[in-house]
Design a protein around this motif. Structure first.
Motif, mmCIF file in Angstrom:
data_model
loop_
_atom_site.group_PDB
_atom_site.id
_atom_site.type_symbol
_atom_site.label_atom_id
_atom_site.label_comp_id
_atom_site.label_asym_id
_atom_site.label_seq_id
_atom_site.Cartn_x
_atom_site.Cartn_y
_atom_site.Cartn_z
ATOM 1 N N UNK A 242 5.072 4.841 7.726
ATOM 2 C CA UNK A 242 4.179 3.919 7.585
ATOM 3 C C UNK A 242 4.254 3.282 5.964
ATOM 4 N N UNK A 243 4.935 3.805 5.448
ATOM 5 C CA UNK A 243 4.965 3.730 3.900
ATOM 6 C C UNK A 243 5.682 2.416 3.677
ATOM 7 N N UNK A 244 5.713 1.972 2.248
ATOM 8 C CA UNK A 244 6.129 0.616 1.663
ATOM 9 C C UNK A 244 7.563 0.400 1.889
ATOM 10 N N UNK A 245 8.224 1.602 2.086
ATOM 11 C CA UNK A 245 9.928 1.284 2.299
ATOM 12 C C UNK A 245 10.004 0.526 3.631
ATOM 13 N N UNK A 246 9.030 0.681 4.653
ATOM 14 C CA UNK A 246 9.435 0.133 5.922
ATOM 15 C C UNK A 246 8.525 -1.133 6.082
ATOM 16 N N UNK A 247 7.938 -1.901 4.867
ATOM 17 C CA UNK A 247 7.324 -3.116 4.869
ATOM 18 C C UNK A 247 5.967 -3.328 4.122
ATOM 19 N N UNK A 248 5.367 -4.267 4.073
ATOM 20 C CA UNK A 248 3.998 -4.695 3.583
ATOM 21 C C UNK A 248 4.027 -4.680 2.106
ATOM 22 N N UNK A 249 2.857 -4.464 1.605
ATOM 23 C CA UNK A 249 2.700 -4.739 -0.041
ATOM 24 C C UNK A 249 1.511 -3.615 -0.435
ATOM 25 N N UNK A 250 1.716 -3.357 -1.631
ATOM 26 C CA UNK A 250 0.640 -2.635 -2.403
ATOM 27 C C UNK A 250 -0.550 -3.004 -2.285
ATOM 28 N N UNK A 251 -1.770 -2.177 -2.053
ATOM 29 C CA UNK A 251 -2.900 -2.462 -2.403
ATOM 30 C C UNK A 251 -3.882 -1.290 -3.227
ATOM 31 N N UNK A 252 -4.988 -1.594 -3.612
ATOM 32 C CA UNK A 252 -5.753 -0.502 -4.461
ATOM 33 C C UNK A 252 -7.265 -0.892 -4.054
ATOM 34 N N UNK A 253 -7.835 -0.058 -5.094
ATOM 35 C CA UNK A 253 -9.488 -0.175 -4.838
ATOM 36 C C UNK A 253 -9.967 -0.308 -6.471
ATOM 37 N N UNK A 254 -11.168 -0.765 -6.600
ATOM 38 C CA UNK A 254 -11.835 -0.936 -7.712
ATOM 39 C C UNK A 254 -12.085 0.570 -8.366
ATOM 40 N N UNK A 255 -11.732 0.885 -9.544
ATOM 41 C CA UNK A 255 -11.703 2.198 -10.069
ATOM 42 C C UNK A 255 -10.654 3.191 -9.725
ATOM 43 N N UNK A 256 -9.544 2.396 -9.149
ATOM 44 C CA UNK A 256 -8.202 3.589 -9.148
ATOM 45 C C UNK A 256 -7.104 3.289 -10.145
ATOM 46 N N UNK A 257 -7.353 2.393 -11.031
ATOM 47 C CA UNK A 257 -6.609 2.130 -12.245
ATOM 48 C C UNK A 257 -5.143 1.936 -11.671
ATOM 49 N N UNK A 258 -4.950 1.282 -10.851
ATOM 50 C CA UNK A 258 -3.533 0.927 -10.074
ATOM 51 C C UNK A 258 -3.600 -0.573 -10.265
ATOM 52 N N UNK A 259 -2.584 -1.274 -10.839
ATOM 53 C CA UNK A 259 -2.307 -2.745 -11.022
ATOM 54 C C UNK A 259 -1.769 -3.236 -9.411
ATOM 55 N N UNK A 260 -2.837 -3.765 -8.820
ATOM 56 C CA UNK A 260 -2.392 -4.161 -7.372
ATOM 57 C C UNK A 260 -3.735 -4.783 -6.852
ATOM 58 N N UNK A 261 -3.456 -5.495 -5.943
ATOM 59 C CA UNK A 261 -4.621 -6.420 -5.327
ATOM 60 C C UNK A 261 -5.821 -5.505 -4.793
ATOM 61 N N UNK A 262 -7.045 -5.832 -4.970
ATOM 62 C CA UNK A 262 -8.123 -5.051 -4.166
ATOM 63 C C UNK A 262 -8.650 -5.884 -3.043
ATOM 64 N N UNK A 263 -9.648 -5.311 -2.132
ATOM 65 C CA UNK A 263 -10.154 -5.989 -1.161
ATOM 66 C C UNK A 263 -9.137 -6.752 -0.149
ATOM 67 N N UNK A 264 -7.911 -5.840 0.040
ATOM 68 C CA UNK A 264 -7.055 -6.269 0.945
ATOM 69 C C UNK A 264 -7.012 -5.405 2.259
ATOM 70 N N UNK A 265 -7.172 -6.030 3.270
ATOM 71 C CA UNK A 265 -7.307 -5.491 4.741
ATOM 72 C C UNK A 265 -6.036 -5.755 5.490
ATOM 73 N N UNK A 266 -6.115 -4.958 6.520
ATOM 74 C CA UNK A 266 -4.947 -5.160 7.717
ATOM 75 C C UNK A 266 -3.965 -3.637 7.758
ATOM 76 N N UNK A 267 -3.284 -3.821 8.742
ATOM 77 C CA UNK A 267 -2.548 -2.414 9.115
ATOM 78 C C UNK A 267 -1.326 -2.329 8.378
ATOM 79 N N UNK A 268 -0.947 -3.352 7.617
ATOM 80 C CA UNK A 268 0.614 -3.122 7.015
ATOM 81 C C UNK A 268 0.357 -2.834 5.422
ATOM 82 N N UNK A 269 1.251 -2.004 4.911
ATOM 83 C CA UNK A 269 1.382 -1.655 3.664
ATOM 84 C C UNK A 269 0.814 -0.214 3.303
ATOM 85 N N UNK A 270 0.353 -0.172 1.945
ATOM 86 C CA UNK A 270 -0.123 1.193 1.357
ATOM 87 C C UNK A 270 -0.768 0.975 0.469
#
Length: 212
Positions: A146-174
């Motif tokens: 279910x990791x990103x090698x098999x599709x989807x996009x990266x997401x993160x959360x506030x305070x995680x110090x990762x440069x990626x979209x926050x407030x993303x929902x859904x079953x795809x990605x990581x």
């Protein structure tokens, strides 16, 4: 005869003992009952499918050995919120956002292929910042299908110090998040023991939960 019960037991002896061997079986009980004065009654009961293997390697002091499981029933690993608060927080938030692995009808599946594991990890955490005492955690884990090698996009959360979209929902990605380094290392050891103890092999389902 009336008012008399009978008790029976069934067992399995595997021939899948060679290194790397995997075998399976299904057991059926065929019962023939003939109470006095009544016609014969026939009944059949199918027992759970069993998988035997000698694939799981040694883990620390635990030796390589043959074992068996019910392969279609997902085993469960539990992350303690009191012992691993930053890890448990990331996993619970990731699952709440819709990523799989929290329930038996929507499990994760183990992947042992090195190239896919490395690609899962690099796409989730390859550009993670260097922060003292922290390291990048990805969910679903890199050792899954279910990791990103098999599709989807990266997401993160506030305070995680990762440069990626926050407030993303859904079953795809990581999801990726910087968590306490000692907790991230402990998770690696816990997963190695979990895969060993529950004989979670390539493609096998498993679920990941946090205590409440």
């Amino acid at each position: 005869m009336n008012n008399i019960s009978r008790v029976g037991e069934a067992g399995a002896r595997t021939t899948a003992t060679a290194d790397g061997a995997v075998g399976g079986c299904e057991t059926t009980w065929n019962l023939r009952l003939q109470p006095v004065g009544y016609p014969v009654a026939l009944e059949s009961f199918e027992m759970a499918e069993i998988m035997c293997d000698n694939v799981t390697g040694a883990n620390l002091q635990r030796p390589k050995r043959v074992g068996r499981v019910v392969p279609w029933y997902p085993a469960q690993v539990l992350y303690s919120q009191s012992r691993y608060p930053s890890l448990a927080s990331h996993v619970s938030r990731a699952q709440a956002s819709g990523l799989p692995g929290a329930t038996f009808d929507n499990p994760l599946n183990r992947n042992v292929e090195t190239a896919a594991i490395n690609l899962n990890r690099s796409r989730a955490c390859g550009d993670a910042p260097s922060i003292a005492g922290k390291s990048c955690d990805e969910y679903p884990l890199a050792t899954t299908f279910q990791g990103l090698a098999f599709g989807g996009s990266r997401r993160t959360f506030s305070g995680c110090n990762i440069n990626a979209p926050t407030n993303v929902t859904g079953p795809s990605g990581a999801s990726a998040c910087m968590i306490t380094d000692s907790e991230n290392s402990a998770q690696g050891a816990a997963m190695a023991a979990f895969y060993y103890d529950y004989r979670v092999l390539h493609t096998d389902p498993w679920v990941c939960c946090t205590d409440r």
